[in-house]
Motif scaffolding. Structure first.
Motif, PDB file in Angstrom:
ATOM      1  N   UNK A  31     -10.282   9.935   5.629  1.00  0.00           N
ATOM      2  CA  UNK A  31     -11.605   9.314   5.805  1.00  0.00           C
ATOM      3  C   UNK A  31     -11.847   8.179   4.823  1.00  0.00           C
ATOM      4  N   UNK A  32     -10.988   8.002   3.829  1.00  0.00           N
ATOM      5  CA  UNK A  32     -11.206   6.961   2.820  1.00  0.00           C
ATOM      6  C   UNK A  32     -11.114   5.584   3.480  1.00  0.00           C
ATOM      7  N   UNK A  33     -12.143   4.760   3.299  1.00  0.00           N
ATOM      8  CA  UNK A  33     -12.203   3.466   3.967  1.00  0.00           C
ATOM      9  C   UNK A  33     -11.380   2.417   3.233  1.00  0.00           C
ATOM     10  N   UNK A  43       3.149  -9.894   0.012  1.00  0.00           N
ATOM     11  CA  UNK A  43       3.647  -9.057   1.106  1.00  0.00           C
ATOM     12  C   UNK A  43       3.132  -7.635   0.908  1.00  0.00           C
ATOM     13  N   UNK A  44       2.885  -6.954   2.015  1.00  0.00           N
ATOM     14  CA  UNK A  44       2.411  -5.567   1.957  1.00  0.00           C
ATOM     15  C   UNK A  44       3.138  -4.758   3.019  1.00  0.00           C
ATOM     16  N   UNK A  98      -7.224  -2.512   7.078  1.00  0.00           N
ATOM     17  CA  UNK A  98      -8.423  -3.205   6.611  1.00  0.00           C
ATOM     18  C   UNK A  98      -8.246  -3.652   5.157  1.00  0.00           C
ATOM     19  N   UNK A  99      -7.714  -2.771   4.324  1.00  0.00           N
ATOM     20  CA  UNK A  99      -7.451  -3.116   2.918  1.00  0.00           C
ATOM     21  C   UNK A  99      -6.589  -4.368   2.824  1.00  0.00           C
ATOM     22  N   UNK A 156      -5.722 -10.768   2.622  1.00  0.00           N
ATOM     23  CA  UNK A 156      -5.422 -11.767   3.634  1.00  0.00           C
ATOM     24  C   UNK A 156      -4.016 -11.673   4.179  1.00  0.00           C
ATOM     25  N   UNK A 157      -3.487 -10.453   4.252  1.00  0.00           N
ATOM     26  CA  UNK A 157      -2.095 -10.231   4.669  1.00  0.00           C
ATOM     27  C   UNK A 157      -2.060  -9.255   5.841  1.00  0.00           C
ATOM     28  N   UNK A 158      -1.274  -9.602   6.868  1.00  0.00           N
ATOM     29  CA  UNK A 158      -0.994  -8.645   7.937  1.00  0.00           C
ATOM     30  C   UNK A 158       0.115  -7.716   7.438  1.00  0.00           C
TER      31      UNK A 158
END
Length: 259
Positions: A33-35, A59-60, A75-76, A82-84
C-alpha cells in the motif's frame, strides 16, 4: 548512477550503483500500500544524507514479487526522477537465459536474478541458495540455464509457525547455538537446536541430493542475511554474497541499457 530495488515479501532493498560498485544500500519493510510519494519522502532524504543529487540517477530498475507495489514504484521513478524504469523480466530487461522448467513464467524475479548474478560472477555448474522469507535452492548449469529448484519455508517462518501454534513456547531469536550439542538442557535451547540444526540438516541433505542429480562437481553459492549465520556451522557453501540479487539487477540493467 543506477538505482536498483528488489521488492521481496518481507523487505524492499534499494541500492545505488556507480558502475559495478554499490555506493549505498537501504532497506524498508515491504508494504504493497506504500505510495510512490511515500517512497520518495523516504528515499530522497537518504540520498541527501549521502550527499547525492537526485539528478545523478540516470537509470532505474526494479524487480518485484509483490505485484501491488509495481505501480507505486513506477510513480516514484517517473514523478521524482523523470525516468521510465525497467522491470526485471519484462521488455528490454527480459530474461536472457534459458529457463528449462515446465512453467518458465512462474519463476520469481528474485530467483532469476540470483541465477544471472551467480553465473556471471562465479560460473560453472551451481546450486544457488537464497535465505529469505522462503529458502530457495536453484540448479544452474555451466551455460547459465536454470534447470529447476526447491522452495522450502524460511527458518523464521518455521519458527513463527512453531511459536504461533503452541501455548507456552516462548519467542526466541535465531542465532548459531553456542555448542554443537543437540541435546538441549532447557526449553529455549531445545527450540533453538530444533530450528537451527534441523534447518542445517534439511539444507545439507537437499544440497547433497541435488549434487547427486547433477552428477558433476558443483559450487554452492549462498545469499540472504542468514547465509553468514549458517556458514558458522556448516562448510557446504563455496561462495557467500549477501548482495547477489541486487547485483543481478545491475547486470540485467547493463545488458538492457548500457550506461
Amino acid at each position: 548512477m543506477l538505482l536498483a530495488a528488489d521488492v521481496g515479501n518481507t523487505n524492499v532493498v534499494f541500492a545505488l550503483f556507480e558502475g559495478t560498485d554499490i555506493r549505498a544500500r537501504w532497506r524498508i519493510a515491504t508494504d504493497g500500500r506504500r505510495t510512490g510519494d511515500e517512497y520518495a519522502v523516504w528515499l530522497l532524504q537518504l540520498l541527501a544524507i549521502e550527499g547525492i543529487e537526485r539528478s545523478a540517477i540516470t537509470r532505474i530498475i526494479f524487480s518485484s514479487v509483490v505485484p501491488r507495489a509495481d505501480h507505486n514504484l513506477t510513480v516514484l521513478a517517473k514523478k521524482y526522477f523523470g525516468i521510465d524504469p525497467l522491470f526485471a523480466g519484462q521488455g528490454a530487461a527480459a530474461w536472457d537465459f534459458e529457463i528449462d522448467v515446465d512453467q518458465p513464467h512462474t519463476l520469481g524475479a528474485d530467483r532469476a536474478l540470483n541465477c544471472i548474478a551467480a553465473h556471471e560472477l562465479v560460473g560453472g555448474d551451481m546450486i544457488v541458495v537464497d535465505f529469505g522469507t522462503a529458502t530457495k535452492f536453484e540448479a544452474v548449469d555451466f551455460n547459465g540455464a536454470y534447470k529447476g529448484g526447491i522452495i522450502a519455508p524460511g527458518i523464521n517462518l518455521s519458527l513463527d509457525a512453531l511459536v504461533g501454534k503452541t501455548a507456552k513456547l516462548p519467542r526466541i531469536a535465531i542465532r548459531a547455538p553456542e555448542t554443537d550439542s543437540v541435546i538441549g538442557r532447557n526449553t529455549e535451547d531445545q527450540m533453538l537446536i530444533g530450528v537451527f540444526w534441523g534447518y542445517v540438516a534439511m539444507m545439507e541433505g537437499l544440497i547433497e541430493k541435488m549434487r547427486a542429480e547433477f552428477g558433476r562437481p558443483v559450487k554452492v553459492v549462498a545469499t540472504g542475511g542468514l547465509a553468514i549465520l549458517f556458514d558458522k556451522k556448516t562448510d557446504i557453501f563455496d561462495v557467500i554474497d549477501a548482495d547477489l540479487t541486487i547485483r543481478g539487477l545491475q547486470i540485467l540493467a547493463d545488458r538492457a541499457q548500457p550506461e
